[in-house]
Design an enzyme around this catalytic site. Structure first.
Site, mmCIF file in Angstrom:
data_model
loop_
_atom_site.group_PDB
_atom_site.id
_atom_site.type_symbol
_atom_site.label_atom_id
_atom_site.label_comp_id
_atom_site.label_asym_id
_atom_site.label_seq_id
_atom_site.Cartn_x
_atom_site.Cartn_y
_atom_site.Cartn_z
ATOM 1 N N HIS A 189 1.112 1.224 -0.129
ATOM 2 C CA HIS A 189 1.118 2.674 0.033
ATOM 3 C C HIS A 189 1.179 3.057 1.506
ATOM 4 O O HIS A 189 1.847 4.035 1.883
ATOM 5 C CB HIS A 189 -0.143 3.254 -0.621
ATOM 6 N N SER B 94 1.592 8.937 -5.613
ATOM 7 C CA SER B 94 2.076 7.837 -4.776
ATOM 8 C C SER B 94 1.620 6.493 -5.316
ATOM 9 O O SER B 94 2.414 5.539 -5.413
ATOM 10 C CB SER B 94 1.572 8.011 -3.336
ATOM 11 N N ARG C 111 -2.830 -0.401 -1.833
ATOM 12 C CA ARG C 111 -3.097 0.517 -0.722
ATOM 13 C C ARG C 111 -2.334 0.070 0.525
ATOM 14 O O ARG C 111 -1.877 0.898 1.323
ATOM 15 C CB ARG C 111 -4.597 0.612 -0.437
#
Length: 223
Positions: free
Chosen positions: A47, A21, A44
């Site tokens: 994500h 990912s 992040r």
């Protein structure tokens, strides 16, 4: 403490999915203007939301990452505007650094004062955090309520409050963008903001997890 520094995934399958990912985020995001440590935080956040606009919407005070890492290493408290942020954070990581989380938005005295003064619970919650001594030197994370962030900015400007770092990421249509612009105008307290209307508790949690991971990595390097 285990050597599980970069990820909270405890199985090889989970780690592989997270690794893939992040690789997709890196590839699809393309060029960016962030430092290596800043990008760890931004990716992040991407994500966590699948929203690549945070590559650009996210801005950092020049001392933000360093201040965040030092605060975590020192076990500074995290003061959140809503319980969702506290619940979303990794208990093992927080415990590793002795970091405790706090939120006061549902406290009876906060609700009563908000009603009596015709203000918001978010405002009164931040005032309570100041009264009990958590804001100075603390990590402030706002992901939901613009009025909480505006109150923290007011306390910084008018009362001389000095958090270690402020994460200003409230979402919404009324005062969200304005509250973040007000925070970004502050020079002497480090901050991370998401410009405009976009934000949310999920982003604040993602940014804090990235800072915790970076703090773990730094501690491991120095061990």
């Amino acid at each position: 403490m285990s050597g599980n520094i970069v990820t909270e995934q405890l199985t090889r399958a989970g780690q592989a999915i997270e690794h893939d990912s992040f690789a997709i985020v890196d590839r699809e995001a393309g060029a960016h203007r962030y430092t290596g440590a800043q990008w760890q935080i931004v990716r992040r956040m991407i994500h966590a939301t699948a929203d690549f606009e945070f590559n650009g919407l996210t801005r950092f005070h020049p001392q933000a990452v360093q201040a965040g890492l030092e605060a975590i290493a020192a076990g500074a408290p995290i003061v959140a505007d809503v319980e969702m942020i506290c619940v979303g954070l990794s208990r093992p990581r927080l415990a590793h650094f002795g970091v405790q989380t706090h939120q006061f938005i549902s406290d009876d005295d906060v609700i009563a004062t908000a009603r009596a003064e015709n203000s918001t619970r978010a405002v009164q919650a931040m005032r309570k955090a100041q009264r009990v001594g958590l804001l100075d030197g603390g990590i402030v994370a706002v992901g939901n309520a613009p009025t909480a962030l505006l109150e923290v900015v007011r306390l910084v400007e008018e009362a001389g409050v000095r958090p270690a770092i402020i994460l200003g990421m409230p979402v919404g249509f009324v005062s969200a963008a304005e509250s973040k612009a007000a925070l970004a105008a502050i020079a002497d307290v480090p901050w991370i903001v998401t410009d405009g209307r976009k934000g949310g508790s999920t982003l604040a949690v993602a940014a804090l997890h990235a800072l915790l991971a970076l703090a773990e990595a730094r501690a491991a390097e120095r061990a």
